[in-house]
Design an enzyme around this catalytic site. Sequence first.
Site, short mmCIF file in Angstrom:
data_model
loop_
_atom_site.label_atom_id
_atom_site.label_comp_id
_atom_site.label_asym_id
_atom_site.label_seq_id
_atom_site.Cartn_x
_atom_site.Cartn_y
_atom_site.Cartn_z
N GLY A 195 3.22 -0.11 6.01
CA GLY A 195 3.17 1.07 5.69
C GLY A 195 4.02 1.48 4.40
N GLY A 244 20.25 14.75 -9.74
CA GLY A 244 18.80 14.81 -9.86
C GLY A 244 18.19 15.97 -9.14
CB VAL A 290 25.81 12.42 -13.51
CG1 VAL A 290 26.88 11.42 -12.82
CG2 VAL A 290 25.65 13.60 -12.58
CG HIS A 319 -1.84 11.91 -3.28
ND1 HIS A 319 -0.39 12.41 -2.66
CD2 HIS A 319 -1.77 12.90 -4.34
CE1 HIS A 319 -0.16 13.28 -3.76
NE2 HIS A 319 -0.87 13.45 -4.48
CG HIS A 338 -7.75 39.71 5.23
ND1 HIS A 338 -6.79 39.86 4.57
CD2 HIS A 338 -7.65 40.72 6.22
CE1 HIS A 338 -6.15 40.75 4.62
NE2 HIS A 338 -6.43 41.59 5.81
C1 LIG Z 1 12.10 10.23 0.38
C2 LIG Z 1 10.91 10.03 -0.40
C3 LIG Z 1 9.97 11.00 0.05
C4 LIG Z 1 8.56 10.70 -0.63
N1 LIG Z 1 7.47 11.72 -0.34
C5 LIG Z 1 6.33 11.65 -0.70
C6 LIG Z 1 5.24 12.62 -0.68
O1 LIG Z 1 5.53 13.60 0.50
N2 LIG Z 1 4.20 12.55 -0.91
C7 LIG Z 1 3.64 11.55 -1.80
O2 LIG Z 1 2.59 11.40 -2.41
N3 LIG Z 1 4.84 10.66 -2.12
C8 LIG Z 1 6.07 10.68 -1.68
N4 LIG Z 1 6.97 9.65 -1.96
C9 LIG Z 1 6.46 8.59 -2.85
C10 LIG Z 1 5.84 7.59 -1.98
O3 LIG Z 1 6.62 7.12 -0.93
C11 LIG Z 1 5.01 6.37 -2.98
O4 LIG Z 1 4.68 6.96 -4.17
C12 LIG Z 1 4.32 5.37 -2.43
O5 LIG Z 1 5.09 4.72 -1.24
C13 LIG Z 1 3.94 4.36 -3.33
O6 LIG Z 1 3.11 3.44 -2.35
P1 LIG Z 1 2.87 2.00 -2.79
O7 LIG Z 1 1.93 1.26 -2.21
O8 LIG Z 1 2.91 1.84 -4.54
O9 LIG Z 1 4.22 1.18 -2.69
P2 LIG Z 1 5.27 1.13 -1.28
O10 LIG Z 1 4.91 2.33 -0.49
O11 LIG Z 1 6.76 1.10 -2.10
O12 LIG Z 1 5.06 0.08 -0.81
C14 LIG Z 1 5.12 -1.19 -1.23
C15 LIG Z 1 5.37 -2.45 -0.20
O13 LIG Z 1 5.19 -3.61 -0.64
C16 LIG Z 1 6.30 -4.62 -0.08
N5 LIG Z 1 6.83 -5.65 -0.82
C17 LIG Z 1 7.41 -5.55 -2.20
N6 LIG Z 1 7.51 -6.70 -2.83
C18 LIG Z 1 6.89 -7.54 -2.00
C19 LIG Z 1 6.60 -9.03 -2.00
N7 LIG Z 1 7.11 -9.64 -2.97
N8 LIG Z 1 5.85 -9.57 -1.03
C20 LIG Z 1 5.65 -8.81 0.36
N9 LIG Z 1 5.92 -7.46 0.33
C21 LIG Z 1 6.33 -6.87 -0.71
C22 LIG Z 1 7.53 -3.65 -0.02
O14 LIG Z 1 8.34 -4.02 1.40
C23 LIG Z 1 6.76 -2.21 0.52
O15 LIG Z 1 6.53 -2.46 1.99
C24 LIG Z 1 8.34 9.97 -1.46
C25 LIG Z 1 9.20 8.82 -1.71
C26 LIG Z 1 10.43 8.83 -1.22
C27 LIG Z 1 11.52 7.89 -1.61
#
Ligand SMILES: Cc1cc2nc3c(=O)[nH]c(=O)nc-3n(C[C@H](O)[C@H](O)[C@H](O)COP(=O)(O)OP(=O)(O)OC[C@H]3O[C@@H](n4cnc5c(N)ncnc54)[C@H](O)[C@@H]3O)c2cc1C
Length: 465
Positions: A37, A179, A236, A320, A443
Amino acid sequence: MYDVIVIGSGPGGYVAAIRAAQLGLKTAIIEKYSTLGGTCLNVGCIPSKALLDSSEHYHNAAHTFKTHGINLSNLKVDLKQMIARKDDVVKQNVDGIQFLMKKNKIDVHHGLGSFVDATTVKVSKEDGKSEEIKGKNIIIATGSKPASLPFIKLDKDRIITSTEALKMKEIPKHLIVIGGGVIGMELGSVYGRMGSKVSVVEYMDSLIPSMDKTMGKELQKSLKKLGFEFFLKHKVTAVESKGKEVTVKAENGKGETIEIKGDYVLVSIGRKPYTDGLNAEAAGVKLNDRGQVEVNEHLQTSASNIYAIGDVVKGAMLAHKAEEEGVFVAEVIAGQKPHINYNLIPGVVYTWPEVASVGFTEEQLKEKGVKYKTGKFPFMASGRARASMDTDGLVKVLADSETDEILGVHMIGPRTADMIAEAVVAMEYRASAEDISRMSHAHPTYTEAFKEACLAATENRALHI
Ligand SMILES: Cc1cc2nc3c(=O)[nH]c(=O)nc-3n(C[C@H](O)[C@H](O)[C@H](O)COP(=O)(O)OP(=O)(O)OC[C@H]3O[C@@H](n4cnc5c(N)ncnc54)[C@H](O)[C@@H]3O)c2cc1C
């Protein structure tokens, strides 16, 4: 030999794996952590929304229930339980992904994935063992990590990132947020609602600076009511922690330095792409000077059988967006010709009121020299919003002055995170403001505010104001 190996199981990676499997491709996914996830499900979207919901319930119980005619006594926060519920929500979601992998017959390999060459990935497991797997196509979906400033030492105790802010052991007395972006305002709200004093230090002149300026201004008004204080246009320069006290120093642009003291500092200045340990160069995959994996319009890297998606490539860092790219790449690999409309990826801030936006901002239209007209409708004039006591905010519609096509929709108010979907559909079908004005909206609903803003944009003929 797999058809597709996905490295990283966030919303980009796991969705890419599911779509690839749906298309009949033999698929594996590699995740270095024990749960699937990624950031979103474990330490991002889902846990933050769980705490936002809990803290909003508390805030309403403390501040609006009485007006609704509901009296409570001995109201207090059980933070331990709140965090435990959040953990349970996370568990349900990550277990759900595990189930989906099984259902789609996707092989899950836990361990750090690193390239040996363009078709081989070594998976190094926690117990020191490793295995090598081979794939015709590989998708990099390794996501991002919190960014910091070179002079800030994140001790993860008093000087924290979003990850620690999601598992606090106490409610801060005074939380200093560095930020004024989405994550800072959401997590600041969680603790502000539960009584923390929240001070926000932001380098730019408005909150959520990448969104339409009106949104930042309105959000600032609402958060001020919650007791937030703001130091905009402040840079900062130092962050220190001594015992239970933290100090943030910032310059205000006139050469003056201010000093804010609190008990926790949340550093939320953005996120940076994550490729540590990936050994991308062994596969001939190039990174750009921002550390992102470089991709072309097909999300293909400099190695033709390797693709990259989500936070690790350019574009909005949103779950998304990562999902759309996951589907896109799986379909490209399967020989289809998919398309993503990046201009129509909505952005949402889950504060209360919520902020949601799609398309061009007013500032962007001015910069592009596009002639536009504006329609606005405040929630103060919405019967539904009055009934629920959620009258802060407005809907702003930007439409082309000549064609009336909707070019941008910016909303701040109750449940706008859900309402924005109507604007996305409208814009995907290139609707005019008049098109929406002529459609029946139930409505009383908050969605009537969108229709009214479209009426206001059409011929300044909003009905309820
Ligand atoms: C506090 C917070 C709140 C957020 N809220 C929202 C929101 O409400 N809506 C929204 O759209 N976005 C939100 N985001 C942003 C969202 O989480 C990210 O945009 C999204 O998770 C990106 O998805 P991704 O699949 O690119 O990467 P990630 O979700 O970062 O997943 C990458 C995965 O790859 C794994 N990984 C990395 N390198 C390796 C490797 N070499 N080998 C094996 N595994 C590896 C990591 O462990 C991780 O599990 C939020 C982020 C934060 C921090």
